[in-house]
Motif scaffolding. Sequence first.
Motif, PDB file in Angstrom:
ATOM      1  N   PHE A   1      -0.530  -1.487  -4.578  1.00 30.16           N
ATOM      2  CA  PHE A   1       0.175  -1.111  -5.812  1.00 30.16           C
ATOM      3  C   PHE A   1       1.037  -2.257  -6.346  1.00 30.16           C
ATOM      4  CE2 PHE A   1      -0.780   2.827  -3.695  1.00 30.16           C
ATOM      5  CZ  PHE A   1      -1.127   3.693  -4.730  1.00 30.16           C
ATOM      6  N   ARG A   2       1.006  -3.413  -5.699  1.00 27.28           N
ATOM      7  CA  ARG A   2       1.953  -4.483  -6.010  1.00 27.28           C
ATOM      8  C   ARG A   2       1.333  -5.635  -6.787  1.00 27.28           C
ATOM      9  NH1 ARG A   2       3.834  -6.770  -0.719  1.00 27.28           N
ATOM     10  NH2 ARG A   2       5.120  -4.902  -0.687  1.00 27.28           N
ATOM     11  N   SER A   3       0.312  -6.249  -6.237  1.00 24.90           N
ATOM     12  CA  SER A   3      -0.136  -7.567  -6.693  1.00 24.90           C
ATOM     13  C   SER A   3      -1.298  -7.489  -7.671  1.00 24.90           C
ATOM     14  CB  SER A   3      -0.547  -8.410  -5.483  1.00 24.90           C
ATOM     15  OG  SER A   3       0.489  -8.483  -4.523  1.00 24.90           O
ATOM     16  N   SER A   4      -1.421  -8.532  -8.466  1.00 23.67           N
ATOM     17  CA  SER A   4      -2.564  -8.633  -9.381  1.00 23.67           C
ATOM     18  C   SER A   4      -3.842  -8.870  -8.586  1.00 23.67           C
ATOM     19  CB  SER A   4      -2.346  -9.783 -10.363  1.00 23.67           C
ATOM     20  OG  SER A   4      -2.480 -11.030  -9.695  1.00 23.67           O
ATOM     21  N   ALA A   5      -4.980  -8.636  -9.239  1.00 21.06           N
ATOM     22  CA  ALA A   5      -6.268  -8.841  -8.576  1.00 21.06           C
ATOM     23  C   ALA A   5      -6.461 -10.301  -8.178  1.00 21.06           C
ATOM     24  CB  ALA A   5      -7.399  -8.384  -9.494  1.00 21.06           C
TER      25      ALA A   5
ATOM     26  N   ALA B   1      10.984 -12.983   4.421  1.00 19.17           N
ATOM     27  CA  ALA B   1      10.437 -12.262   3.265  1.00 19.17           C
ATOM     28  C   ALA B   1       9.663 -11.024   3.668  1.00 19.17           C
ATOM     29  CB  ALA B   1       9.538 -13.186   2.453  1.00 19.17           C
ATOM     30  N   LYS B   2       9.453 -10.816   4.936  1.00 12.97           N
ATOM     31  CA  LYS B   2       8.660  -9.674   5.393  1.00 12.97           C
ATOM     32  C   LYS B   2       9.216  -8.366   4.838  1.00 12.97           C
ATOM     33  CE  LYS B   2       7.431  -7.168   9.594  1.00 12.97           C
ATOM     34  NZ  LYS B   2       7.411  -7.165  11.049  1.00 12.97           N
ATOM     35  N   GLY B   3       8.329  -7.539   4.281  1.00 11.76           N
ATOM     36  CA  GLY B   3       8.722  -6.234   3.758  1.00 11.76           C
ATOM     37  C   GLY B   3       9.284  -6.263   2.358  1.00 11.76           C
ATOM     38  N   LEU B   4       9.483  -7.462   1.781  1.00 10.16           N
ATOM     39  CA  LEU B   4      10.059  -7.577   0.441  1.00 10.16           C
ATOM     40  C   LEU B   4       8.962  -7.827  -0.590  1.00 10.16           C
ATOM     41  CD1 LEU B   4      13.124  -9.853   1.265  1.00 10.16           C
ATOM     42  CD2 LEU B   4      13.031  -7.356   1.187  1.00 10.16           C
ATOM     43  N   GLU B   5       9.306  -7.705  -1.858  1.00 16.15           N
ATOM     44  CA  GLU B   5       8.387  -8.069  -2.923  1.00 16.15           C
ATOM     45  C   GLU B   5       9.174  -8.660  -4.086  1.00 16.15           C
ATOM     46  OE1 GLU B   5       7.238  -4.595  -5.821  1.00 16.15           O
ATOM     47  OE2 GLU B   5       6.853  -3.926  -3.771  1.00 16.15           O
ATOM     48  N   PHE B   6       8.514  -9.546  -4.822  1.00 19.11           N
ATOM     49  CA  PHE B   6       9.143 -10.225  -5.956  1.00 19.11           C
ATOM     50  C   PHE B   6       8.119 -10.339  -7.076  1.00 19.11           C
ATOM     51  CE2 PHE B   6      11.087 -11.677  -2.066  1.00 19.11           C
ATOM     52  CZ  PHE B   6      12.442 -11.505  -2.332  1.00 19.11           C
ATOM     53  N   ARG B   7       8.616 -10.393  -8.298  1.00 23.07           N
ATOM     54  CA  ARG B   7       7.706 -10.542  -9.421  1.00 23.07           C
ATOM     55  C   ARG B   7       6.971 -11.872  -9.342  1.00 23.07           C
ATOM     56  NH1 ARG B   7      10.961  -9.257 -14.794  1.00 23.07           N
ATOM     57  NH2 ARG B   7       8.928  -9.831 -15.675  1.00 23.07           N
TER      58      ARG B   7
ATOM     59  N   ALA C   1       0.804  -1.222   0.000  1.00 15.26           N
ATOM     60  CA  ALA C   1       0.000   0.000   0.000  1.00 15.26           C
ATOM     61  C   ALA C   1       0.835   1.269   0.000  1.00 15.26           C
ATOM     62  CB  ALA C   1      -0.942   0.006   1.212  1.00 15.26           C
ATOM     63  N   GLY C   2       2.148   1.161  -0.081  1.00 15.26           N
ATOM     64  CA  GLY C   2       2.999   2.348  -0.169  1.00 15.26           C
ATOM     65  C   GLY C   2       3.274   3.011   1.164  1.00 15.26           C
ATOM     66  N   LYS C   3       3.388   2.217   2.233  1.00 12.94           N
ATOM     67  CA  LYS C   3       3.612   2.832   3.543  1.00 12.94           C
ATOM     68  C   LYS C   3       4.978   3.503   3.642  1.00 12.94           C
ATOM     69  CE  LYS C   3       4.872  -1.617   5.647  1.00 12.94           C
ATOM     70  NZ  LYS C   3       6.268  -1.331   5.910  1.00 12.94           N
ATOM     71  N   THR C   4       6.017   2.919   3.012  1.00 16.45           N
ATOM     72  CA  THR C   4       7.330   3.569   3.040  1.00 16.45           C
ATOM     73  C   THR C   4       7.291   4.891   2.301  1.00 16.45           C
ATOM     74  OG1 THR C   4       8.371   1.383   3.092  1.00 16.45           O
ATOM     75  CG2 THR C   4       9.784   3.254   2.550  1.00 16.45           C
TER      76      THR C   4
ATOM     77  N   GLY D   1     -10.302  -5.862   8.572  1.00 19.66           N
ATOM     78  CA  GLY D   1     -11.376  -6.771   8.234  1.00 19.66           C
ATOM     79  C   GLY D   1     -12.184  -6.334   7.029  1.00 19.66           C
ATOM     80  N   ASP D   2     -13.482  -6.626   7.057  1.00 15.00           N
ATOM     81  CA  ASP D   2     -14.356  -6.340   5.927  1.00 15.00           C
ATOM     82  C   ASP D   2     -14.607  -4.854   5.746  1.00 15.00           C
ATOM     83  OD1 ASP D   2     -14.553  -9.052   5.465  1.00 15.00           O
ATOM     84  OD2 ASP D   2     -16.386  -9.278   6.659  1.00 15.00           O
ATOM     85  N   ASP D   3     -14.358  -4.055   6.797  1.00 11.83           N
ATOM     86  CA  ASP D   3     -14.604  -2.618   6.688  1.00 11.83           C
ATOM     87  C   ASP D   3     -13.580  -1.920   5.806  1.00 11.83           C
ATOM     88  OD1 ASP D   3     -16.746  -2.887   8.388  1.00 11.83           O
ATOM     89  OD2 ASP D   3     -15.544  -2.511  10.186  1.00 11.83           O
ATOM     90  N   ALA D   4     -12.390  -2.488   5.691  1.00 14.10           N
ATOM     91  CA  ALA D   4     -11.330  -1.846   4.899  1.00 14.10           C
ATOM     92  C   ALA D   4     -10.540  -2.924   4.173  1.00 14.10           C
ATOM     93  CB  ALA D   4     -10.418  -1.024   5.806  1.00 14.10           C
ATOM     94  N   PRO D   5     -11.147  -3.592   3.188  1.00 15.10           N
ATOM     95  CA  PRO D   5     -10.429  -4.666   2.484  1.00 15.10           C
ATOM     96  C   PRO D   5      -9.310  -4.120   1.610  1.00 15.10           C
ATOM     97  CG  PRO D   5     -12.511  -4.194   1.397  1.00 15.10           C
ATOM     98  CD  PRO D   5     -12.503  -3.383   2.655  1.00 15.10           C
ATOM     99  N   VAL D   6      -8.209  -4.868   1.532  1.00  8.08           N
ATOM    100  CA  VAL D   6      -7.118  -4.508   0.626  1.00  8.08           C
ATOM    101  C   VAL D   6      -7.618  -4.693  -0.806  1.00  8.08           C
ATOM    102  CG1 VAL D   6      -4.781  -5.096  -0.129  1.00  8.08           C
ATOM    103  CG2 VAL D   6      -5.367  -5.153   2.313  1.00  8.08           C
ATOM    104  N   ARG D   7      -7.376  -3.713  -1.661  1.00  4.12           N
ATOM    105  CA  ARG D   7      -7.883  -3.760  -3.038  1.00  4.12           C
ATOM    106  C   ARG D   7      -6.839  -3.199  -3.991  1.00  4.12           C
ATOM    107  NH1 ARG D   7      -9.428   1.472  -4.263  1.00  4.12           N
ATOM    108  NH2 ARG D   7      -9.758   2.859  -2.467  1.00  4.12           N
ATOM    109  N   VAL D   8      -7.017  -3.497  -5.263  1.00  2.82           N
ATOM    110  CA  VAL D   8      -6.130  -2.964  -6.294  1.00  2.82           C
ATOM    111  C   VAL D   8      -6.253  -1.448  -6.315  1.00  2.82           C
ATOM    112  CG1 VAL D   8      -5.690  -2.868  -8.765  1.00  2.82           C
ATOM    113  CG2 VAL D   8      -6.224  -5.052  -7.698  1.00  2.82           C
TER     114      VAL D   8
END
Length: 670
Positions: A254-258, A476-482, A84-87, A277-284
């Motif tokens: 901003f990272r993962s596919s739907a 792997a915490k905090g990292l991302e990979f293709r 979500a771009g926290k950094t 929870g359901d009140d604020a779901p992570v979304r594209v």
Amino acid sequence: MSVSPHDPGAVARALHEAWQRLQDAAAREAAAASGLEAALQAPAEAIARALRQLGLLEALTPVQRTLVGAEPAGHQLVLAGPGAGKTRVIAHRIAWLLQVRQVAPRQIVALAFNRGAAAELRQRLQQLVGETARGVTVLTHHAMALRLTGGRLAGSERDDAPIDFARLLDDAVAQLRGAAHPPQPAHLFVDEYQDMSPAQYALVAALTGPHTRLMAVGDDDQTIYGFGGASIEFIRRFRQDYAPVTTTFLVENFRSSAHILAVAARLIAPAAERMKGDDAPVRVADLRAHEPPGGRWQALDAEDGRGRVRLIDAPADATRQSALVLDEVRRLLRLDPALRPGDIAVLARTRRTLAALQALCLLEGLRCELVPRPQAPTRLTVLHTREGHRLLELLERADRPVRRSAGLVRWSAAQLRRRPGHPVWQDLHLLASELAAAVAPRLAATELVERLHELARETRRAGSAQALRLMTAHAAKGLEFRHVVVMDADDWLPGDDERRLLYVAATRAAETLALMRARPSRHGLLDDPGLQALEAVQRLSPPVPAGEVPAPRHMLAISPADIDLGHAGRMPPGHRLHRRLAGLEAGDPVRLIGRRIENARGELVGQLSRRAQALEQRARPPGLPGRVTAILVRHREQAGEAFRADLHCTRWEVPLVEVVVTDVPPGEGR
């Protein structure tokens, strides 16, 4: 003039109005020179301020703009989903305070969870505000404790004296609480708040004074360090501890596919007491809403998965499952010729599972790198290696008492160009780059050495683009990979703690995700019928090869305690053993036969210690294949007094190695 930081239109209008006032002032030619100068200055400052606001707010989402430009009053809790771009928010917020609010850099402190996160934040700050970023304190909790207590590292390197990092935090807290005027910043930022230990929590509380504005960023869904003493209760009670608190949800991904996000949401949904929870779901993220649910792999893999998450039934045995993992890796490399192995990460619950994959990679000639345990302050660091000693010797030359930190970056880059892909030079170049971003351009060589040791104590690997990345889900915490493949050798456990860990693993993936599902399985985390029914999931059950089940196999890193560290030291200078060691490099193949460590030509380059009798028995001829992981440098003063009489060198080298063995290692490890 009051300009809303959250409205780019208002900022643009402010620019126009400021420019109009500038023209009006210039038209008043009859005014006295001093009056004209005063009339020009105010609009010019307004223009500069508006430009800075525009630069810091552009390309941010509305929620991110709110966080970045908020009035500096009260405390803030940011509940941020993965990707979500926290950094970015923390970096832009600090830049806003520096450039728009004119807060002094020394009044801002940011605490990051690990060395990698601290380095990323420093880099982003430097891109936003240039050299001003060096004045902002960006450290890990342990590094902050070292800074507060004045703990020294360099002096302990030669005698191998360990540092008690747990006590270090306690000492720092005691010092802050006992100080008449403790160094409490005006603005304190704490990342990964959900995974703080009680000692880290106490450090944050001691740094937060009556005039400190605290921003805590975290995600209760990603709480994964309970085994190490971290408590999810700290983030749950933040609003009580620091009331009044403004709470903001940051959930645009901003990272993962739907498809990946749909599977991740289903994985985490059963967890109890979620704060979003359901009140604020992570979304594209809105700006990615036009992308197909499978991303670019929806077309690239049109005949097979169409970018869906691959749920693959696999043997619970790690050795046999490793073969399926390599099949998946090769599939990705085949479908995308531009893809590099370093873009692919294989995650597992335990290092035992990864050790089986490591062994298969070595036997099949596929280069891989195992990422060290996260938050693992260690006595042996990259500075103890042959290459690390070269760097320290460069700094310790008496003719240069003051050094430019950028010079270390250029020097290490030059060494890496001579040896492309060399893992130790990669790590040293990363270390030098992080140092240069954190310290003044010119610094006393002794202080540079001290800061190098401080950074090197927390393990981090640069990683090669040509090597498959292997790591535990914790690492792997905090990292991302293709691309991410998650192994399941039935070593996951039931319960919400493990569910959150699996959620972290799944959300590291940007383009594709493959989940191995052990058959049979005791944990059941991937047995949810609703998960398997998702349109985002492709269910696969590849046939298990017939024939004899292979013996369990894993890669074993031989501990320095099991290696005769003084072997070469007992040989005089000029002995052939020293010449063989000089020709040995990290990554070179070796074979362990009995106690002997032999190079590719069958020549002796090292030996096991007498205490390693069990390993010696396992290495009976024809021996165990392996590779060099690093070349350590040892000094006479590191040896015990009783052994010094046997030494004929003041300095010598020792190879650290790992070998393939064929039985299950004890313990699990994270």
